[in-house]
Design a protein around this motif. Structure first.
Motif, PDB file in Angstrom:
ATOM      1  N   LEU A  33     -14.054   7.289  18.680  1.00 10.60           N
ATOM      2  CA  LEU A  33     -15.176   7.122  17.761  1.00 10.60           C
ATOM      3  C   LEU A  33     -14.755   7.372  16.317  1.00 10.60           C
ATOM      4  CD1 LEU A  33     -18.258   8.689  19.607  1.00 10.60           C
ATOM      5  CD2 LEU A  33     -17.903   6.297  18.950  1.00 10.60           C
ATOM      6  N   ILE A  34     -13.916   8.387  16.092  1.00 14.31           N
ATOM      7  CA  ILE A  34     -13.454   8.670  14.731  1.00 14.31           C
ATOM      8  C   ILE A  34     -12.595   7.504  14.223  1.00 14.31           C
ATOM      9  CG2 ILE A  34     -12.026  10.205  13.324  1.00 14.31           C
ATOM     10  CD1 ILE A  34     -12.965  12.534  14.967  1.00 14.31           C
ATOM     11  N   THR A  80     -12.366  19.769  18.110  1.00 19.98           N
ATOM     12  CA  THR A  80     -13.752  20.147  18.413  1.00 19.98           C
ATOM     13  C   THR A  80     -14.755  19.019  18.196  1.00 19.98           C
ATOM     14  OG1 THR A  80     -14.004  21.007  16.159  1.00 19.98           O
ATOM     15  CG2 THR A  80     -13.341  22.574  17.881  1.00 19.98           C
ATOM     16  N   LYS A  81     -14.329  17.912  17.572  1.00 23.06           N
ATOM     17  CA  LYS A  81     -15.259  16.823  17.258  1.00 23.06           C
ATOM     18  C   LYS A  81     -14.747  15.521  17.869  1.00 23.06           C
ATOM     19  CE  LYS A  81     -16.901  19.818  14.195  1.00 23.06           C
ATOM     20  NZ  LYS A  81     -18.118  20.634  14.446  1.00 23.06           N
ATOM     21  N   ARG A  85     -19.875  12.220  12.912  1.00 23.34           N
ATOM     22  CA  ARG A  85     -21.305  12.581  12.853  1.00 23.34           C
ATOM     23  C   ARG A  85     -21.516  14.059  13.150  1.00 23.34           C
ATOM     24  NH1 ARG A  85     -23.697   7.954  16.707  1.00 23.34           N
ATOM     25  NH2 ARG A  85     -21.656   8.314  17.630  1.00 23.34           N
ATOM     26  N   ALA A  86     -20.562  14.665  13.843  1.00 24.65           N
ATOM     27  CA  ALA A  86     -20.702  16.074  14.233  1.00 24.65           C
ATOM     28  C   ALA A  86     -20.179  17.026  13.164  1.00 24.65           C
ATOM     29  CB  ALA A  86     -19.965  16.320  15.543  1.00 24.65           C
ATOM     30  N   VAL A  87     -19.627  16.498  12.074  1.00 21.43           N
ATOM     31  CA  VAL A  87     -19.061  17.347  11.028  1.00 21.43           C
ATOM     32  C   VAL A  87     -20.179  17.880  10.146  1.00 21.43           C
ATOM     33  CG1 VAL A  87     -17.546  17.405   9.013  1.00 21.43           C
ATOM     34  CG2 VAL A  87     -16.866  16.135  11.060  1.00 21.43           C
ATOM     35  N   SER A  88     -20.192  19.186   9.946  1.00 21.54           N
ATOM     36  CA  SER A  88     -21.212  19.813   9.112  1.00 21.54           C
ATOM     37  C   SER A  88     -20.619  20.234   7.767  1.00 21.54           C
ATOM     38  CB  SER A  88     -21.783  21.057   9.816  1.00 21.54           C
ATOM     39  OG  SER A  88     -20.781  22.056   9.922  1.00 21.54           O
ATOM     40  N   ARG A  89     -21.477  20.703   6.879  1.00 21.98           N
ATOM     41  CA  ARG A  89     -21.007  21.176   5.579  1.00 21.98           C
ATOM     42  C   ARG A  89     -20.085  22.386   5.751  1.00 21.98           C
ATOM     43  NH1 ARG A  89     -22.580  24.383   1.043  1.00 21.98           N
ATOM     44  NH2 ARG A  89     -22.094  23.316  -0.925  1.00 21.98           N
ATOM     45  N   HIS A 118     -22.417   7.200   5.618  1.00 23.47           N
ATOM     46  CA  HIS A 118     -23.840   7.519   5.498  1.00 23.47           C
ATOM     47  C   HIS A 118     -24.615   6.287   5.030  1.00 23.47           C
ATOM     48  CE1 HIS A 118     -27.395   9.597   3.526  1.00 23.47           C
ATOM     49  NE2 HIS A 118     -27.467   9.976   4.784  1.00 23.47           N
ATOM     50  N   GLY A 119     -24.036   5.534   4.095  1.00 17.96           N
ATOM     51  CA  GLY A 119     -24.692   4.320   3.633  1.00 17.96           C
ATOM     52  C   GLY A 119     -24.820   3.272   4.721  1.00 17.96           C
ATOM     53  N   ARG A 120     -23.863   3.256   5.662  1.00 18.52           N
ATOM     54  CA  ARG A 120     -23.913   2.315   6.791  1.00 18.52           C
ATOM     55  C   ARG A 120     -24.660   2.898   7.986  1.00 18.52           C
ATOM     56  NH1 ARG A 120     -21.953  -2.447   4.718  1.00 18.52           N
ATOM     57  NH2 ARG A 120     -21.071  -3.113   6.690  1.00 18.52           N
ATOM     58  N   ARG A 121     -25.215   4.087   7.807  1.00 16.51           N
ATOM     59  CA  ARG A 121     -26.002   4.769   8.841  1.00 16.51           C
ATOM     60  C   ARG A 121     -25.172   5.081  10.083  1.00 16.51           C
ATOM     61  NH1 ARG A 121     -31.966   1.783   8.508  1.00 16.51           N
ATOM     62  NH2 ARG A 121     -32.271   2.164   6.270  1.00 16.51           N
ATOM     63  N   LEU A 122     -23.902   5.406   9.865  1.00 15.41           N
ATOM     64  CA  LEU A 122     -23.030   5.790  10.969  1.00 15.41           C
ATOM     65  C   LEU A 122     -22.925   7.309  11.096  1.00 15.41           C
ATOM     66  CD1 LEU A 122     -20.173   3.152  10.580  1.00 15.41           C
ATOM     67  CD2 LEU A 122     -22.063   3.163  12.223  1.00 15.41           C
ATOM     68  N   VAL A 123     -23.369   8.034  10.059  1.00 16.24           N
ATOM     69  CA  VAL A 123     -23.512   9.491  10.142  1.00 16.24           C
ATOM     70  C   VAL A 123     -24.903   9.838   9.643  1.00 16.24           C
ATOM     71  CG1 VAL A 123     -21.039   9.930   9.835  1.00 16.24           C
ATOM     72  CG2 VAL A 123     -22.532   9.867   7.831  1.00 16.24           C
TER      73      VAL A 123
END
Length: 310
Positions: A33-34, A80-81, A85-89, A118-123
């Motif tokens: 996925l990445i 861990t990912k 999408r699972a990456v946080s701040r 984010h613009g492509r709505r993938l995250v």
């Protein structure tokens, strides 16, 4: 994929771009996925986007630099990912270096990736938002020794001399050198980015010699660019920055910086003059102007002497 001939006997480029293949190889060890998310990012960076959010195409160098800078973070997260999408701040803050160039470059790369995804709505969110980039470390420019410049300008290779002259006497950007077109040469002047640059006599002689050489080597080439080689003579694309550096034997940017430093010394550190001549911002010009009183630069100039290529 291969090159196919067009009706005009030119070769039409329909191969996978080299940078796309490079991204695939560089990310091959990452989760599926990445890899897919990074492939989408690199495609938008390379080709731009006509759909919202719209984006202009970026450079291959920017793609490479951003991916190189973010690889340490990506290699940490793969344990861990399975998706960005699972990456946080907090994940971003944990992998960022404390400061300096490394922090600045990594955060810029991550910001580029997450903004596009984010613009492509993938995250779902952009975890790099509202995170301070920090200032990169500022390197003091250093001038080159005169014998190095003279060897380039007196070389028997017409191509090497032409490239060197454009950089040594006029301080063009490497990108400008490799994308120059034959139609940019008009009456002893260069027309670049709405600028009219009067060519130095040595540069005019070097370009005339190169054009004669080009005519002998590739008399039927229809490539509109001034500089061509065996790989581009039958196509319509410019040479690469890597090829120019290989021909010169030193980075083209080093020759540009040497010319800017010479102008800074001649103008006694006038940043406005430096900015106007070389297309820099005033802040960027200040980096060169500051070297006029810099102890190491002054000593280097003393050892370099008053001689210069003429």
């Amino acid at each position: 994929m291969r090159l196919r001939p067009s009706r005009a006997d030119f070769l039409v480029e329909d191969r996978i771009p080299a940078v796309t293949a490079w991204v695939e190889r560089t990310t091959a060890h990452l989760p599926e996925l990445i890899r897919a998310e990074l492939a989408e990012w690199s495609a938008v960076m390379l080709n731009g986007s006509t759909t919202t959010p719209r984006r202009r195409p970026g450079s291959v160098r920017t793609i490479r630099n951003h991916l190189y800078a973010t690889l340490p973070a990506l290699n940490t997260w793969i344990h861990t990912k399975d998706s960005l999408r699972a990456v946080s701040r907090d994940d971003v803050l944990d992998v960022l270096p404390n400061g300096g160039t490394a922090r600045s470059e990594m955060l810029q790369g991550l910001r580029s990736i997450f903004q596009i995804l984010h613009g492509r709505r993938l995250v779902f969110t952009n975890p790099t938002a509202r995170t301070r980039v920090g200032m990169p470390e500022i390197r003091t420019p250093v001038s080159l020794d005169v014998p190095v410049l003279r060897r380039l300008l007196d070389d028997p290779d017409p191509g090497r001399v032409a490239i060197a002259a454009l950089l040594v006497f006029h301080g063009l950007r490497p990108r400008q050198v490799r994308t120059l077109k034959l139609t940019d040469l008009v009456d002893g002047r260069l027309l670049i980015d709405e600028q009219r640059i009067l060519l130095a006599p040595r540069t005019r002689a070097a370009l005339n010699a190169y054009l004669a050489y080009r005519g002998r080597e590739w008399p039927r080439s229809g490539n509109p660019h001034l500089l061509i080689n065996r790989a581009t003579a039958g196509r319509l694309i410019p040479v690469t920055g890597g090829w120019i550096n290989t021909v010169l034997g030193i980075p083209a940017q080093a020759l540009r910086e040497d010319r800017i430093l010479e102008e800074a010394h001649a103008s006694e550190g006038d940043p406005r003059r430096i900015a106007d001549l070389f297309g820099l911002t005033v802040n960027a010009a200040q980096r060169y102007a500051a070297t006029v009183d810099h102890t190491s630069f002054t000593e280097h100039q003393r050892r370099r002497g008053q001689s210069s290529p003429s």
